[in-house]
Motif scaffolding. Structure first.
Motif, short mmCIF file in Angstrom:
data_model
loop_
_atom_site.label_atom_id
_atom_site.label_comp_id
_atom_site.label_asym_id
_atom_site.label_seq_id
_atom_site.Cartn_x
_atom_site.Cartn_y
_atom_site.Cartn_z
N PRO A 8 0.62 -1.50 0.28
CA PRO A 8 0.25 0.53 -0.17
C PRO A 8 0.65 1.35 0.39
CG PRO A 8 0.32 -1.46 2.03
CD PRO A 8 1.12 -1.90 1.11
N GLY B 285 2.34 0.16 -6.45
CA GLY B 285 0.29 -0.32 -6.07
C GLY B 285 -0.21 -0.63 -6.27
N THR B 286 -0.18 -0.28 -8.02
CA THR B 286 -1.25 0.00 -8.60
C THR B 286 -1.74 -2.00 -9.05
OG1 THR B 286 -1.30 1.71 -9.66
CG2 THR B 286 -2.85 0.23 -11.01
N GLN C 275 -5.93 -0.26 -1.85
CA GLN C 275 -4.81 -1.51 -2.04
C GLN C 275 -4.81 -2.87 -1.46
OE1 GLN C 275 -1.94 1.77 -1.32
NE2 GLN C 275 -1.52 1.59 -3.22
N TRP D 39 -7.65 -5.34 -2.89
CA TRP D 39 -7.04 -5.91 -4.50
C TRP D 39 -5.83 -7.01 -4.03
CZ3 TRP D 39 -9.24 -4.44 -9.06
CH2 TRP D 39 -7.84 -5.43 -9.95
#
Length: 314
Positions: free
Chosen positions: A10, A106-107, A276, A279
């Motif tokens: 994150p 972090g994507t 994040q 995910w």
């Protein structure tokens, strides 16, 4: 061939310094996995922290090569399809030169797309669709998007970024296009990777986010926003990029007070970091193995831990 190393986590977890320190030890180059760091002159708001790529130690000072940062102009709508193409070109170049590729960011959607080799096609703008959606509320647009995603069986769109009507409309445009058109134009292979996750305690993460936000405001983040607006980029285009660009632009154009901007932005970044992590946990459920490392360990210990994992993967 050197196996791809992926370092994820994150915001404010210390991914970039760790990736740079590892790259120094293994003759590596870094591929950024950040959906906003692709834009030039958007530095403080995207947290590029380019100084992290320069390392000074007993052997001297070295700048670690990085890729997929500062590759397009602000105001443009860079997308996942473009990222896949750009990533693969840079990745192949690094491997050809015998260097160690390290994907860092972090994507989660970008990371998962390149590791799985998602099949995507570029999605053009649909003026008629956009006109039909104009004036709808974010709630209405989100509902439309959910219905389209259900039809598509789609988990592709990163709903964590739907924080403005403009983003929601673009997401609807993509889903509508995918229903009406067959997919891939260019197939890219899945890439096997050793994945390292930087695990940071929730309270420490919150503390670091707030401290970093204050520091970036002190360093001139508002001046960065004003310069972008003065260069002719419309306010709505900056708002589209979300988080810092959304709230600081709203402040600069007079829609929020400074205190409202700071409070709302701080909350939004905390929520973003939480999403994040959601995910990344989802990636584990979808079959990815993430080796989590404690963010508070000394840098040397973190690098050694990764090198030990690398040795077991060869």
């Amino acid at each position: 061939m050197n196996k791809l190393i992926t370092i994820l986590g994150p915001t404010a977890s210390g991914k970039t310094p760790l990736a740079a320190a590892l790259a120094r030890e293994v003759d590596g180059e870094i591929l950024s996995a950040d959906s906003r760091q692709v834009y030039r002159r958007m530095d403080l708001g995207t947290g590029k922290d380019l100084a992290d790529y320069t390392i000074t130690d007993a052997q001297g000072t070295v700048t670690i090569p990085y890729h997929l940062i500062d590759i397009c102009e602000p105001g443009t709508k860079y997308n996942l399809f473009q990222y896949q193409q750009d990533f693969f070109d840079a990745y192949e170049d690094i491997v050809k030169r015998g260097k160690q590729p390290i994907l860092c960011g972090g994507t989660g959607l970008y990371i998962e797309a390149v590791l799985k080799g998602y099949h995507l096609s570029p999605v053009p703008q649909n003026p008629e669709l956009r006109a039909s959606l104009e004036g709808k509320s974010l709630e209405e647009l989100t509902e439309t998007l959910k219905e389209l995603k259900a039809k598509n069986g789609s988990i592709m769109h990163n709903t964590t970024d739907v924080d403005s009507c403009q983003r929601a409309i673009r997401a609807i445009e993509i889903e509508t296009y995918n229903i009406e058109h067959p997919m891939p134009l260019r197939e890219l292979p899945a890439i096997d990777s050793l994945i390292i996750g930087v695990n940071i305690d929730r309270e420490l993460r919150r503390e670091k986010i707030t401290r970093r936000l204050k520091a970036r405001l002190d360093e001139g983040m508002l001046d960065e926003i004003r310069a972008l607006l003065d260069s002719g980029i419309p306010a709505e285009d900056l708002i589209y990029y979300g988080l810092e660009y959304k709230y600081l632009t709203e402040y600069v154009v007079g829609n929020l007070t400074y205190d409202e901007m700071f409070r709302q932005l701080e909350i939004a970044i905390h929520q973003f970091a939480k999403r994040q992590m959601t995910w990344f946990r989802g990636m584990e459920r979808r079959g990815f193995t993430i080796n989590w490392i404690d963010a508070t360990l000394p840098m040397e210990e973190k690098v050694q831990a990764i090198q030990q994992l690398m040795a077991t993967q060869k």
